[in-house]
Scaffold this motif. Structure first.
Motif, PDB file in Angstrom:
ATOM      1  N   ALA A  39       0.829  -1.208   0.000  1.00 58.67           N
ATOM      2  CA  ALA A  39       0.000   0.000   0.000  1.00 58.67           C
ATOM      3  C   ALA A  39       0.862   1.256   0.000  1.00 58.67           C
ATOM      4  CB  ALA A  39      -0.929  -0.009   1.211  1.00 58.67           C
ATOM      5  N   GLU A  40       1.943   1.238   0.770  1.00 53.53           N
ATOM      6  CA  GLU A  40       2.851   2.383   0.805  1.00 53.53           C
ATOM      7  C   GLU A  40       3.526   2.583  -0.551  1.00 53.53           C
ATOM      8  OE1 GLU A  40       5.647   2.176   3.967  1.00 53.53           O
ATOM      9  OE2 GLU A  40       4.140   2.403   5.551  1.00 53.53           O
ATOM     10  N   ARG A  41       3.940   1.478  -1.147  1.00 58.03           N
ATOM     11  CA  ARG A  41       4.598   1.575  -2.450  1.00 58.03           C
ATOM     12  C   ARG A  41       3.657   2.154  -3.500  1.00 58.03           C
ATOM     13  NH1 ARG A  41       8.065  -4.080  -3.250  1.00 58.03           N
ATOM     14  NH2 ARG A  41       9.768  -3.545  -1.812  1.00 58.03           N
ATOM     15  N   ARG A  42       2.385   1.755  -3.437  1.00 53.78           N
ATOM     16  CA  ARG A  42       1.433   2.296  -4.417  1.00 53.78           C
ATOM     17  C   ARG A  42       1.260   3.795  -4.211  1.00 53.78           C
ATOM     18  NH1 ARG A  42      -2.334   1.581  -8.119  1.00 53.78           N
ATOM     19  NH2 ARG A  42      -4.236   2.837  -8.037  1.00 53.78           N
ATOM     20  N   LEU A  43       1.137   4.225  -2.972  1.00 49.29           N
ATOM     21  CA  LEU A  43       0.987   5.654  -2.697  1.00 49.29           C
ATOM     22  C   LEU A  43       2.186   6.425  -3.214  1.00 49.29           C
ATOM     23  CD1 LEU A  43      -0.411   8.065  -1.376  1.00 49.29           C
ATOM     24  CD2 LEU A  43       0.684   7.413   0.792  1.00 49.29           C
ATOM     25  N   VAL A  44       3.387   5.939  -2.927  1.00 48.84           N
ATOM     26  CA  VAL A  44       4.606   6.626  -3.375  1.00 48.84           C
ATOM     27  C   VAL A  44       4.679   6.646  -4.896  1.00 48.84           C
ATOM     28  CG1 VAL A  44       7.128   6.480  -3.437  1.00 48.84           C
ATOM     29  CG2 VAL A  44       5.919   6.169  -1.279  1.00 48.84           C
ATOM     30  N   ALA A  45       4.333   5.529  -5.534  1.00 44.28           N
ATOM     31  CA  ALA A  45       4.393   5.466  -6.989  1.00 44.28           C
ATOM     32  C   ALA A  45       3.415   6.448  -7.628  1.00 44.28           C
ATOM     33  CB  ALA A  45       4.105   4.044  -7.469  1.00 44.28           C
ATOM     34  N   LEU A  46       2.214   6.552  -7.062  1.00 39.35           N
ATOM     35  CA  LEU A  46       1.241   7.518  -7.589  1.00 39.35           C
ATOM     36  C   LEU A  46       1.778   8.939  -7.459  1.00 39.35           C
ATOM     37  CD1 LEU A  46      -2.071   6.024  -6.134  1.00 39.35           C
ATOM     38  CD2 LEU A  46      -1.430   6.119  -8.551  1.00 39.35           C
ATOM     39  N   CYS A  47       2.357   9.238  -6.328  1.00 36.00           N
ATOM     40  CA  CYS A  47       2.929  10.573  -6.125  1.00 36.00           C
ATOM     41  C   CYS A  47       4.091  10.826  -7.084  1.00 36.00           C
ATOM     42  CB  CYS A  47       3.405  10.731  -4.687  1.00 36.00           C
ATOM     43  SG  CYS A  47       2.097  10.771  -3.446  1.00 36.00           S
ATOM     44  N   ARG A  48       4.893   9.802  -7.288  1.00 35.48           N
ATOM     45  CA  ARG A  48       6.037   9.933  -8.206  1.00 35.48           C
ATOM     46  C   ARG A  48       5.549  10.185  -9.630  1.00 35.48           C
ATOM     47  NH1 ARG A  48       8.406   5.288  -7.181  1.00 35.48           N
ATOM     48  NH2 ARG A  48       9.670   6.083  -5.452  1.00 35.48           N
ATOM     49  N   GLY A  49       4.488   9.486 -10.020  1.00 33.77           N
ATOM     50  CA  GLY A  49       3.927   9.705 -11.342  1.00 33.77           C
ATOM     51  C   GLY A  49       3.352  11.101 -11.504  1.00 33.77           C
ATOM     52  N   TYR A  50       2.811  11.639 -10.408  1.00 31.96           N
ATOM     53  CA  TYR A  50       2.257  13.003 -10.409  1.00 31.96           C
ATOM     54  C   TYR A  50       3.358  14.014 -10.688  1.00 31.96           C
ATOM     55  CZ  TYR A  50      -0.670  16.897  -8.692  1.00 31.96           C
ATOM     56  OH  TYR A  50      -1.407  18.053  -8.577  1.00 31.96           O
ATOM     57  N   VAL A  51       4.419  13.940  -9.890  1.00 38.52           N
ATOM     58  CA  VAL A  51       5.519  14.894 -10.043  1.00 38.52           C
ATOM     59  C   VAL A  51       6.226  14.681 -11.379  1.00 38.52           C
ATOM     60  CG1 VAL A  51       7.685  15.730  -9.058  1.00 38.52           C
ATOM     61  CG2 VAL A  51       5.813  15.032  -7.543  1.00 38.52           C
ATOM     62  N   GLY A  52       6.372  13.414 -11.781  1.00 42.28           N
ATOM     63  CA  GLY A  52       7.026  13.138 -13.048  1.00 42.28           C
ATOM     64  C   GLY A  52       6.292  13.745 -14.228  1.00 42.28           C
ATOM     65  N   PHE A  53       4.967  13.708 -14.192  1.00 47.60           N
ATOM     66  CA  PHE A  53       4.187  14.317 -15.272  1.00 47.60           C
ATOM     67  C   PHE A  53       4.424  15.820 -15.306  1.00 47.60           C
ATOM     68  CE2 PHE A  53       0.382  16.409 -16.914  1.00 47.60           C
ATOM     69  CZ  PHE A  53       0.197  15.747 -18.126  1.00 47.60           C
ATOM     70  N   ALA A  54       4.444  16.449 -14.140  1.00 51.35           N
ATOM     71  CA  ALA A  54       4.662  17.899 -14.088  1.00 51.35           C
ATOM     72  C   ALA A  54       6.014  18.273 -14.679  1.00 51.35           C
ATOM     73  CB  ALA A  54       4.565  18.381 -12.640  1.00 51.35           C
ATOM     74  N   VAL A  55       7.040  17.499 -14.357  1.00 51.82           N
ATOM     75  CA  VAL A  55       8.392  17.801 -14.844  1.00 51.82           C
ATOM     76  C   VAL A  55       8.515  17.521 -16.340  1.00 51.82           C
ATOM     77  CG1 VAL A  55      10.828  17.133 -14.655  1.00 51.82           C
ATOM     78  CG2 VAL A  55       9.447  17.440 -12.588  1.00 51.82           C
ATOM     79  N   ASP A  56       7.918  16.426 -16.793  1.00 57.13           N
ATOM     80  CA  ASP A  56       8.041  16.032 -18.199  1.00 57.13           C
ATOM     81  C   ASP A  56       7.109  16.799 -19.121  1.00 57.13           C
ATOM     82  OD1 ASP A  56       9.932  14.179 -17.417  1.00 57.13           O
ATOM     83  OD2 ASP A  56       8.506  12.511 -17.338  1.00 57.13           O
ATOM     84  N   GLN A  57       5.948  17.212 -18.601  1.00 61.33           N
ATOM     85  CA  GLN A  57       4.936  17.893 -19.418  1.00 61.33           C
ATOM     86  C   GLN A  57       4.480  19.179 -18.718  1.00 61.33           C
ATOM     87  OE1 GLN A  57       3.961  17.019 -22.406  1.00 61.33           O
ATOM     88  NE2 GLN A  57       4.846  14.980 -22.564  1.00 61.33           N
ATOM     89  N   PRO A  58       5.367  20.138 -18.554  1.00 60.40           N
ATOM     90  CA  PRO A  58       4.989  21.336 -17.798  1.00 60.40           C
ATOM     91  C   PRO A  58       3.834  22.123 -18.408  1.00 60.40           C
ATOM     92  CG  PRO A  58       7.087  21.647 -18.937  1.00 60.40           C
ATOM     93  CD  PRO A  58       6.760  20.191 -19.032  1.00 60.40           C
TER      94      PRO A  58
END
Length: 215
Positions: free
Chosen positions: A94-113
């Motif tokens: 469950a923790e890994r899923r939460l972290v992965a979702l957050c990582r995908g959120y920030v990654g989208f912002a950085v890759d697709q500003p």
């Protein structure tokens, strides 16, 4: 039927989709400020008059782009979660899923500003090229927040935050990743080299998880 450059033609429904694709490209290149109906029409190769048959004005087109950008943000989160390896321990999974979702959120912002900014823009209710008195559709649901909330609910089932604290936990997690994303895009953190930026992202995500444990 409207002709576009190169001799290609669009039927009524196809032209609307073509205008949306052009508008998404504009947002990708330069953020929501670049989304202009006339420019989308020019890129597709039709007259502004033809474009206005499908959109009342810039505001409606921008709202459409906003919804699509929100969907792509959520898709980025779900792809990141799908790549995360599973775990036998339900709490760890469950923790890994939460972290992965957050990582995908920030990654989208950085890759697709540009699209990230479009996802959270606020189209004006009545722009100069829109009819006066036009109604504004309600804000679309933010799928990204729903994913975070559901991840926290999953964490709660295996001993995470108390049930009565989950709404606050979801808002706190969203605030953390959204604030970090903005700092990386427009704040002083934009100057960080890639490795240092990644370290900051991982430290923030670890803080999000540890913070949910304390709720």
């Amino acid at each position: 039927m409207a002709a576009i450059s190169g001799g290609k033609t669009y039927h009524h429904g196809d032209l609307r989709n073509a205008l949306i694709c052009a508008a998404v490209d504009l947002a990708t290149d330069g953020g929501p400020e670049r989304v202009v109906l006339r420019e989308a029409a020019r890129r597709v190769g039709v007259s502004p008059t033809a474009a206005y048959r499908h959109f009342d004005g810039r505001g409606e087109l921008l709202r459409t782009v906003k919804i699509l950008a929100q969907c792509r943000l959520a898709d980025s989160m779900e792809r990141a979660a799908a790549r995360e390896p599973g775990a036998d321990d339900p709490a760890l999974a469950a923790e890994r899923r939460l972290v992965a979702l957050c990582r995908g959120y920030v990654g989208f912002a950085v890759d697709q500003p540009g699209l990230y900014r479009a996802a959270f823009c606020v189209p004006r209710p009545a722009e100069a090229d829109e009819p006066a008195g036009g109604r504004v559709s309600p804000e679309p649901e933010i799928r990204a927040f729903t994913l975070l909330r559901e991840a926290l609910e999953g964490l709660a089932k295996v001993g995470g935050p108390r049930p009565d604290s989950r709404p606050a936990a979801g808002a706190a997690a969203w605030s953390a990743v959204h604030g970090l994303s903005l700092l990386l895009l427009d704040g002083p953190l934009r100057r960080l080299p890639a490795q240092r930026r990644d370290d900051v992202v991982e430290s923030t995500l670890a803080m999000v998880v540890s913070g949910t444990r304390g709720l």
